[in-house]
Motif scaffolding. Structure first.
Motif, PDB file in Angstrom:
ATOM      1  N   LYS A 255       0.836  -1.208   0.000  1.00 28.14           N
ATOM      2  CA  LYS A 255       0.000   0.000   0.000  1.00 28.14           C
ATOM      3  C   LYS A 255       0.866   1.252   0.000  1.00 28.14           C
ATOM      4  O   LYS A 255       0.545   2.244  -0.667  1.00 28.14           O
ATOM      5  CB  LYS A 255      -0.939  -0.007   1.204  1.00 28.14           C
ATOM      6  CG  LYS A 255      -2.115  -0.959   1.070  1.00 28.14           C
ATOM      7  CD  LYS A 255      -2.902  -1.064   2.353  1.00 28.14           C
ATOM      8  CE  LYS A 255      -3.677   0.196   2.652  1.00 28.14           C
ATOM      9  NZ  LYS A 255      -4.544   0.051   3.840  1.00 28.14           N
TER      10      LYS A 255
ATOM     11  N   SER B  91       2.296   1.507  -3.622  1.00 35.52           N
ATOM     12  CA  SER B  91       1.297   1.846  -4.638  1.00 35.52           C
ATOM     13  C   SER B  91       0.813   3.278  -4.493  1.00 35.52           C
ATOM     14  O   SER B  91       0.530   3.953  -5.482  1.00 35.52           O
ATOM     15  CB  SER B  91       0.114   0.877  -4.568  1.00 35.52           C
ATOM     16  OG  SER B  91      -0.551   0.954  -3.327  1.00 35.52           O
TER      17      SER B  91
ATOM     18  N   ARG C 105      -5.661   1.056  -8.520  1.00 37.13           N
ATOM     19  CA  ARG C 105      -5.945   0.253  -7.332  1.00 37.13           C
ATOM     20  C   ARG C 105      -7.436   0.006  -7.149  1.00 37.13           C
ATOM     21  O   ARG C 105      -7.841  -0.821  -6.344  1.00 37.13           O
ATOM     22  CB  ARG C 105      -5.400   0.954  -6.084  1.00 37.13           C
ATOM     23  CG  ARG C 105      -3.887   1.125  -6.059  1.00 37.13           C
ATOM     24  CD  ARG C 105      -3.461   2.043  -4.944  1.00 37.13           C
ATOM     25  NE  ARG C 105      -4.023   3.383  -5.118  1.00 37.13           N
ATOM     26  CZ  ARG C 105      -3.889   4.363  -4.226  1.00 37.13           C
ATOM     27  NH1 ARG C 105      -3.231   4.148  -3.109  1.00 37.13           N
ATOM     28  NH2 ARG C 105      -4.422   5.553  -4.463  1.00 37.13           N
TER      29      ARG C 105
ATOM     30  N   ASP D  31      -8.783  -1.419  -3.663  1.00 37.37           N
ATOM     31  CA  ASP D  31      -8.202  -2.723  -3.316  1.00 37.37           C
ATOM     32  C   ASP D  31      -7.278  -2.537  -2.123  1.00 37.37           C
ATOM     33  O   ASP D  31      -6.219  -1.924  -2.235  1.00 37.37           O
ATOM     34  CB  ASP D  31      -7.433  -3.279  -4.513  1.00 37.37           C
ATOM     35  CG  ASP D  31      -6.953  -4.705  -4.285  1.00 37.37           C
ATOM     36  OD1 ASP D  31      -6.922  -5.145  -3.122  1.00 37.37           O
ATOM     37  OD2 ASP D  31      -6.603  -5.368  -5.272  1.00 37.37           O
TER      38      ASP D  31
ATOM     39  N   PHE E 253      -2.237  -3.032  -4.661  1.00 37.79           N
ATOM     40  CA  PHE E 253      -2.300  -2.890  -6.122  1.00 37.79           C
ATOM     41  C   PHE E 253      -3.632  -3.381  -6.637  1.00 37.79           C
ATOM     42  O   PHE E 253      -4.232  -4.271  -6.078  1.00 37.79           O
ATOM     43  CB  PHE E 253      -1.176  -3.686  -6.795  1.00 37.79           C
ATOM     44  CG  PHE E 253       0.175  -3.065  -6.631  1.00 37.79           C
ATOM     45  CD1 PHE E 253       1.064  -3.540  -5.685  1.00 37.79           C
ATOM     46  CD2 PHE E 253       0.550  -1.979  -7.407  1.00 37.79           C
ATOM     47  CE1 PHE E 253       2.299  -2.956  -5.535  1.00 37.79           C
ATOM     48  CE2 PHE E 253       1.803  -1.405  -7.268  1.00 37.79           C
ATOM     49  CZ  PHE E 253       2.676  -1.898  -6.327  1.00 37.79           C
TER      50      PHE E 253
END
Length: 204
Positions: free
Chosen positions: A171, A174, A192, A200, A204
């Motif tokens: 997380k 991303s 995402r 999500d 990703f």
């Protein structure tokens, strides 16, 4: 204009020009000159005012309405950044020379990417690419170091929630990638998010 900002900040703090001069070590004449626009503060005066009011240089100069002071604008940090050849590079070179050839290969590659980023004559690209490099290095170090320390504890390492740890770091990665993507392409979709718009949580 710094003249307006200095006057606004002084009045907001309930100070006279004499009191501000006393607090910052600047002269009353200098404060008066700055506020009247007859003279711009030099770098030393700016540093004193930024530190006293706890605002950024950009805010004091009237370039932004965000008074937040960033870490790299503090006088002590700026001083350290100028001493990188003394404070960082000698120790880095010594550790590099003691490392294995494989480790040296990876370090050289990382340094080459830093050099490449600095060679591109685009300040925003330099800022974003070096931020990503620094943040990725930070995540990589923490990820490997945390697992190394847990492994050394023996059976205690079995208590790790590996899925949670993996998702946490993904997380972080991303978020940085999507931020850069949407800077260059503001209307681009967030990769995402699924088709129904849900984020999500795995990263990703």
């Amino acid at each position: 204009m710094s003249s307006n900002r200095i006057k606004e900040l002084r009045k907001a703090h309930g100070l006279s020009q004499a009191q501000l001069a006393s607090e910052t070590g600047l002269s009353v004449h200098s404060i008066n000159s700055y506020e009247s626009g007859r003279r711009e503060p030099n770098s030393k005066a700016m540093a004193c005012l930024e530190q006293y009011f706890n605002v950024s240089g950009a805010y004091l100069r009237g370039e932004t309405d965000d008074p937040s002071s960033t870490l790299w604008e503090s006088p002590s940090t700026l001083d350290e950044l100028k001493k990188i050849d003394v404070s960082l590079l000698p120790g880095l070179l010594e550790s590099y020379q003691k490392a294995s050839p494989e480790t040296q290969f990876y370090v050289r590659g990382a340094l080459a990417y830093i050099a490449n980023a600095l060679h591109v004559e685009d300040a925003e690209f330099q800022r974003r690419s070096t931020y990503l490099l620094e943040h990725f290095c930070n995540i990589a170090y923490d990820f490997a170091r945390n697992y190394q320390q847990e492994a050394q504890r023996g059976e205690e390492g079995l208590k790790i929630d590996f899925a949670k740890a993996y998702n946490f770091y993904m997380k972080l990665l991303s978020a940085d990638l999507v931020d850069t993507q949407q800077y260059y392409f503001p209307s681009s979709p967030d990769p995402r998010r699924s088709d129904d718009g849900a984020l999500d949580e795995r990263g990703f």
